[in-house]
Design a protein around this motif. Structure first.
Motif, PDB file in Angstrom:
ATOM      1  N   PHE A  56      26.140  -6.129 -10.155  1.00 19.27           N
ATOM      2  CA  PHE A  56      27.232  -6.511  -9.352  1.00 19.27           C
ATOM      3  C   PHE A  56      28.108  -7.732  -9.043  1.00 19.27           C
ATOM      4  CE2 PHE A  56      25.407  -2.655  -8.074  1.00 19.27           C
ATOM      5  CZ  PHE A  56      26.505  -0.888  -8.124  1.00 19.27           C
ATOM      6  N   SER A  57      29.607  -7.474  -8.643  1.00 16.11           N
ATOM      7  CA  SER A  57      29.693  -8.745  -8.405  1.00 16.11           C
ATOM      8  C   SER A  57      29.554  -9.593  -6.343  1.00 16.11           C
ATOM      9  CB  SER A  57      31.758  -8.698  -8.557  1.00 16.11           C
ATOM     10  OG  SER A  57      32.059  -8.171  -7.583  1.00 16.11           O
ATOM     11  N   ALA A  58      29.652 -10.916  -6.172  1.00 10.61           N
ATOM     12  CA  ALA A  58      29.141 -10.983  -4.518  1.00 10.61           C
ATOM     13  C   ALA A  58      30.243  -9.950  -4.196  1.00 10.61           C
ATOM     14  CB  ALA A  58      29.640 -12.146  -4.920  1.00 10.61           C
ATOM     15  N   GLU A  59      31.619 -10.032  -4.449  1.00  9.54           N
ATOM     16  CA  GLU A  59      32.394  -9.012  -3.434  1.00  9.54           C
ATOM     17  C   GLU A  59      32.273  -6.995  -3.800  1.00  9.54           C
ATOM     18  OE1 GLU A  59      36.988  -7.199  -4.702  1.00  9.54           O
ATOM     19  OE2 GLU A  59      37.481  -9.072  -3.536  1.00  9.54           O
ATOM     20  N   GLU A  60      31.802  -6.946  -4.361  1.00  7.10           N
ATOM     21  CA  GLU A  60      30.952  -6.118  -5.057  1.00  7.10           C
ATOM     22  C   GLU A  60      30.005  -5.472  -4.220  1.00  7.10           C
ATOM     23  OE1 GLU A  60      33.096  -3.695  -9.335  1.00  7.10           O
ATOM     24  OE2 GLU A  60      30.963  -5.240  -9.007  1.00  7.10           O
ATOM     25  N   ILE A  61      29.082  -6.373  -4.045  1.00  2.30           N
ATOM     26  CA  ILE A  61      28.094  -6.024  -3.511  1.00  2.30           C
ATOM     27  C   ILE A  61      28.110  -6.251  -1.237  1.00  2.30           C
ATOM     28  CG2 ILE A  61      25.706  -7.320  -2.324  1.00  2.30           C
ATOM     29  CD1 ILE A  61      25.472  -8.033  -5.260  1.00  2.30           C
ATOM     30  N   GLU A  62      28.956  -6.960  -1.181  1.00  2.00           N
ATOM     31  CA  GLU A  62      29.765  -6.920   0.235  1.00  2.00           C
ATOM     32  C   GLU A  62      30.576  -5.426   0.970  1.00  2.00           C
ATOM     33  OE1 GLU A  62      33.216  -9.031   2.852  1.00  2.00           O
ATOM     34  OE2 GLU A  62      32.012 -10.306   1.388  1.00  2.00           O
ATOM     35  N   THR A  63      30.802  -5.389  -0.295  1.00  3.23           N
ATOM     36  CA  THR A  63      31.720  -3.683   0.029  1.00  3.23           C
ATOM     37  C   THR A  63      30.632  -2.522  -0.141  1.00  3.23           C
ATOM     38  OG1 THR A  63      33.758  -4.148  -1.030  1.00  3.23           O
ATOM     39  CG2 THR A  63      33.083  -1.487  -0.539  1.00  3.23           C
ATOM     40  N   LEU A  64      29.363  -2.708  -0.604  1.00  6.14           N
ATOM     41  CA  LEU A  64      28.286  -1.717  -0.976  1.00  6.14           C
ATOM     42  C   LEU A  64      27.984  -1.909   0.726  1.00  6.14           C
ATOM     43  CD1 LEU A  64      27.480  -1.191  -4.312  1.00  6.14           C
ATOM     44  CD2 LEU A  64      28.655   0.146  -3.045  1.00  6.14           C
ATOM     45  N   GLU A  65      27.477  -2.892   0.664  1.00  7.99           N
ATOM     46  CA  GLU A  65      26.717  -3.239   2.236  1.00  7.99           C
ATOM     47  C   GLU A  65      27.297  -2.833   3.143  1.00  7.99           C
ATOM     48  OE1 GLU A  65      25.938  -7.420   1.194  1.00  7.99           O
ATOM     49  OE2 GLU A  65      23.615  -7.319   0.563  1.00  7.99           O
ATOM     50  N   ARG A  66      28.519  -2.788   3.482  1.00  3.05           N
ATOM     51  CA  ARG A  66      29.001  -2.443   4.712  1.00  3.05           C
ATOM     52  C   ARG A  66      29.498  -1.632   4.555  1.00  3.05           C
ATOM     53  NH1 ARG A  66      35.059  -4.980   6.651  1.00  3.05           N
ATOM     54  NH2 ARG A  66      34.837  -4.197   8.722  1.00  3.05           N
ATOM     55  N   TYR A  67      29.755  -0.582   3.130  1.00  4.23           N
ATOM     56  CA  TYR A  67      30.511   1.072   3.358  1.00  4.23           C
ATOM     57  C   TYR A  67      29.107   1.747   2.632  1.00  4.23           C
ATOM     58  CZ  TYR A  67      35.033  -0.915   4.902  1.00  4.23           C
ATOM     59  OH  TYR A  67      35.748  -2.286   5.410  1.00  4.23           O
ATOM     60  N   GLY A  68      28.810   1.237   1.906  1.00  8.76           N
ATOM     61  CA  GLY A  68      27.968   2.308   0.724  1.00  8.76           C
ATOM     62  C   GLY A  68      26.967   3.071   1.617  1.00  8.76           C
ATOM     63  N   GLY A  69      26.606   3.461   2.516  1.00 10.12           N
ATOM     64  CA  GLY A  69      26.360   4.718   3.667  1.00 10.12           C
ATOM     65  C   GLY A  69      27.459   6.066   3.376  1.00 10.12           C
ATOM     66  N   GLN A  70      28.412   5.207   3.955  1.00 10.47           N
ATOM     67  CA  GLN A  70      29.297   6.119   4.082  1.00 10.47           C
ATOM     68  C   GLN A  70      29.872   6.241   2.675  1.00 10.47           C
ATOM     69  OE1 GLN A  70      33.211   4.534   6.105  1.00 10.47           O
ATOM     70  NE2 GLN A  70      31.637   3.624   7.389  1.00 10.47           N
ATOM     71  N   PHE A  71      29.798   5.817   1.350  1.00  9.08           N
ATOM     72  CA  PHE A  71      29.921   6.436   0.040  1.00  9.08           C
ATOM     73  C   PHE A  71      28.890   7.326  -0.525  1.00  9.08           C
ATOM     74  CE2 PHE A  71      32.030   1.609  -1.246  1.00  9.08           C
ATOM     75  CZ  PHE A  71      33.959   2.174  -0.612  1.00  9.08           C
ATOM     76  N   GLU A  72      27.977   7.331  -0.250  1.00  8.18           N
ATOM     77  CA  GLU A  72      26.418   8.322  -0.371  1.00  8.18           C
ATOM     78  C   GLU A  72      26.926   9.291   0.301  1.00  8.18           C
ATOM     79  OE1 GLU A  72      22.455   6.599  -1.210  1.00  8.18           O
ATOM     80  OE2 GLU A  72      23.350   6.919   1.221  1.00  8.18           O
ATOM     81  N   ASP A  73      27.639   9.713   1.384  1.00  7.79           N
ATOM     82  CA  ASP A  73      27.649  10.070   2.118  1.00  7.79           C
ATOM     83  C   ASP A  73      28.770  11.443   1.326  1.00  7.79           C
ATOM     84  OD1 ASP A  73      25.584   9.933   3.914  1.00  7.79           O
ATOM     85  OD2 ASP A  73      26.782   9.967   5.478  1.00  7.79           O
ATOM     86  N   LEU A  74      29.978  10.827   1.968  1.00  7.86           N
ATOM     87  CA  LEU A  74      30.977  10.954   0.852  1.00  7.86           C
ATOM     88  C   LEU A  74      30.403  12.163  -0.228  1.00  7.86           C
ATOM     89  CD1 LEU A  74      33.917   8.896   1.624  1.00  7.86           C
ATOM     90  CD2 LEU A  74      34.177  10.840   1.552  1.00  7.86           C
ATOM     91  N   ALA A  75      29.875  11.056  -1.424  1.00  9.14           N
ATOM     92  CA  ALA A  75      29.265  12.023  -2.892  1.00  9.14           C
ATOM     93  C   ALA A  75      28.676  12.799  -2.566  1.00  9.14           C
ATOM     94  CB  ALA A  75      28.752  10.193  -3.481  1.00  9.14           C
ATOM     95  N   ALA A  76      27.973  12.794  -1.936  1.00  8.54           N
ATOM     96  CA  ALA A  76      26.715  13.882  -1.490  1.00  8.54           C
ATOM     97  C   ALA A  76      27.505  15.323  -0.641  1.00  8.54           C
ATOM     98  CB  ALA A  76      25.668  13.403  -0.826  1.00  8.54           C
ATOM     99  N   GLY A  77      28.248  15.182  -0.317  1.00  7.72           N
ATOM    100  CA  GLY A  77      28.923  16.315   0.276  1.00  7.72           C
ATOM    101  C   GLY A  77      28.808  16.454   1.565  1.00  7.72           C
TER     102      GLY A  77
END
Length: 61
Positions: free
Chosen positions: A15-36
């Motif tokens: 991951f790029s530094a920007e992608e890591i920042e995005t994942l650290e900030r929104y990763g939980g939301q992304f994970e919850d969306l992907a899992a339904g």
């Protein structure tokens, strides 16, 4: 109290530094969306779910 940073459970080298920042900030939301566990409420969230399910290619980082 500030939100808890999402813990990446994979190599950060892909991951790029920007992608890591995005994942650290929104990763939980992304994970919850992907899992339904969280419903998609916007067109962008719906596109994310479809990309996570392999039904369309990702359009953004």
């Amino acid at each position: 109290m500030p939100p808890v940073s999402f813990a990446l459970r994979c190599s950060r080298e892909i991951f790029s530094a920007e992608e890591i920042e995005t994942l650290e900030r929104y990763g939980g939301q992304f994970e919850d969306l992907a899992a339904g566990r969280r419903p998609a409420r916007t067109p962008a969230q719906q596109r994310f779910v479809e990309a996570a399910q392999g039904r369309r290619p990702p359009e953004t980082d």
